[in-house]
Design an enzyme around this catalytic site. Structure first.
Site, short mmCIF file in Angstrom:
data_model
loop_
_atom_site.label_atom_id
_atom_site.label_comp_id
_atom_site.label_asym_id
_atom_site.label_seq_id
_atom_site.Cartn_x
_atom_site.Cartn_y
_atom_site.Cartn_z
NE ARG A 1 -60.42 -8.13 19.20
CZ ARG A 1 -59.56 -9.22 19.23
NH1 ARG A 1 -58.48 -9.33 18.57
NH2 ARG A 1 -59.05 -9.66 20.49
CG HIS B 1 -61.29 -12.17 29.00
ND1 HIS B 1 -60.37 -12.35 29.68
CD2 HIS B 1 -61.28 -12.26 27.78
CE1 HIS B 1 -59.42 -12.42 28.72
NE2 HIS B 1 -59.86 -12.44 27.56
CB CYS C 1 -59.15 -15.27 26.11
SG CYS C 1 -59.38 -14.46 24.69
N1 GLN Z 1 -55.02 -12.00 20.94
C1 GLN Z 1 -55.84 -13.28 21.09
C2 GLN Z 1 -56.85 -13.21 20.03
O1 GLN Z 1 -57.45 -11.89 19.76
C3 GLN Z 1 -56.44 -13.38 22.54
C4 GLN Z 1 -57.35 -12.36 23.35
C5 GLN Z 1 -57.52 -12.34 24.71
O2 GLN Z 1 -57.05 -12.87 25.46
N2 GLN Z 1 -58.63 -11.73 24.79
O3 GLN Z 1 -57.40 -13.99 19.67
#
Ligand code: GLN
Length: 251
Positions: free
Chosen positions: A136, A200, A103
Site C-alpha cells: 500500500r 485524505h 481516494c
Molecule cells: N480501497 C482503495 C485502495 O486501497 C481506496 C482506499 C481509500 O479510499 N483510502 O486503493
C-alpha cells in the site's frame, strides 16, 4: 444594504454527499463541514444532503458532490449502483458541476479498479484506470498544483495505482509521497470542475485555497461569474497547519 451589491445571503449551495455510510474514510466528512463553514462565514447558505445507496439523486439540485474513500469491499458494494446513475452523473460533470472525489471515490470515477482476480467497474466518467499494486502507498502527501501557489497537503493510504488517460491533467505534481501511482509524479486529476485526489485528511481544512476554488466554481455555475468572487477570510491558522506539514517534510 446597497441594491447594486446584493448580499451573498441570497446565494445558497447544496452539497450532495454520496454514500457516506459506505464511502467515508479518514475524516472525509470533515470536507463537508469545512465547505459549509466557509460559506457561512461569508453569509452564503449551504446545506448537505446525504444519499444512501438506493436513494434517487436529482443532480440538477446539487452544486457540489463529495464522494469519499472506502475499502475495496465497500467500493464493490457501490459499483453496481453507480451504473444506474452514470448518465446523470456524467451530464452533471460535463455541465461543469463541482465534484470532489477522494481516494476510493476517485478510483470509482474511472473505467475500472482491478484487484487481482476481481475487477470493480467504475463510472467511466473520466479516462483513468486503477490497478492494485504491490503493497500500500501510505504516508504524508504534498503536491504542487498549477492552480495554487500554496501546496496541497494531506495523507494517502491506497493499494490501487491510478493511471490517467492521455489528455487528462493531474491535479498536481508530487513534492512528497506517492500520488496516483508512485511512478509518474502525478497526483489526482482536474477535469472541468471535478477534482479527484488521493489526499485524505480531511483535505479541505488544511487546504482552504482548494476549498474556495470549489465553492467559487459552484457559485459561478449557479449564479453567474460575479458570484464566484469570494470575500477573503482570515486563513492564518489553516495556512499555518498547511505550512507545518510542508516544512516538516520538504524544507
Ligand atoms: N480501497 C482503495 C485502495 O486501497 C481506496 C482506499 C481509500 O479510499 N483510502 O486503493
Amino acid at each position: 444594504m446597497n441594491d447594486s451589491n446584493p448580499s451573498k445571503a441570497t446565494y445558497s449551495l447544496t452539497i450532495g454527499h454520496l454514500y457516506p455510510e459506505l464511502l467515508n474514510l479518514y475524516g472525509d466528512r470533515g470536507n463537508i463541514l469545512c465547505m459549509e463553514q466557509r460559506c457561512r462565514w461569508r453569509g452564503i447558505e449551504a446545506h448537505t444532503v446525504g444519499f444512501r445507496l438506493n436513494d434517487n439523486i436529482d443532480f440538477s439540485q446539487l452544486d457540489i458532490i463529495l464522494i469519499g474513500g472506502g475499502s475495496d469491499r465497500e467500493q464493490l458494494l457501490v459499483c453496481n449502483r453507480l451504473k444506474e446513475i452514470r448518465q446523470d452523473f456524467a451530464a452533471y460533470v460535463e455541465n461543469g458541476g463541482v465534484v470532489l472525489a477522494i481516494c476510493g471515490g476517485y478510483q470509482l470515477l474511472g473505467h475500472h479498479y482491478k484487484m487481482g482476480e476481481e475487477t470493480i467497474e467504475g463510472l467511466h466518467l473520466i479516462d483513468l484506470t486503477t490497478e492494485r499494486g504491490e503493497g500500500r502507498l501510505i504516508g504524508n502527501l504534498i503536491i504542487q498544483s498549477r492552480q495554487f501557489a500554496t501546496p496541497l497537503v494531506g495523507f494517502e493510504n491506497h493499494g490501487g495505482r491510478t493511471y490517467l488517460g492521455q489528455g487528462l491533467k493531474p491535479l498536481g505534481y508530487v513534492l512528497y509521497g506517492n500520488g496516483n501511482n508512485g511512478k509518474d509524479g502525478g497526483e489526482g486529476v482536474l477535469y472541468k470542475n471535478l477534482v479527484g485526489t488521493y489526499l485524505h485528511g480531511p483535505l479541505l481544512p488544511k487546504n482552504p485555497h482548494l476549498c474556495d476554488y470549489l465553492l467559487s466554481a459552484a457559485l459561478r455555475n449557479r449564479y453567474g461569474d460575479s458570484a464566484g468572487e469570494l470575500a477573503p477570510l482570515d486563513d492564518k491558522e489553516e495556512l499555518a497547519a498547511n505550512a507545518s506539514i510542508v516544512d516538516r517534510f520538504i524544507k
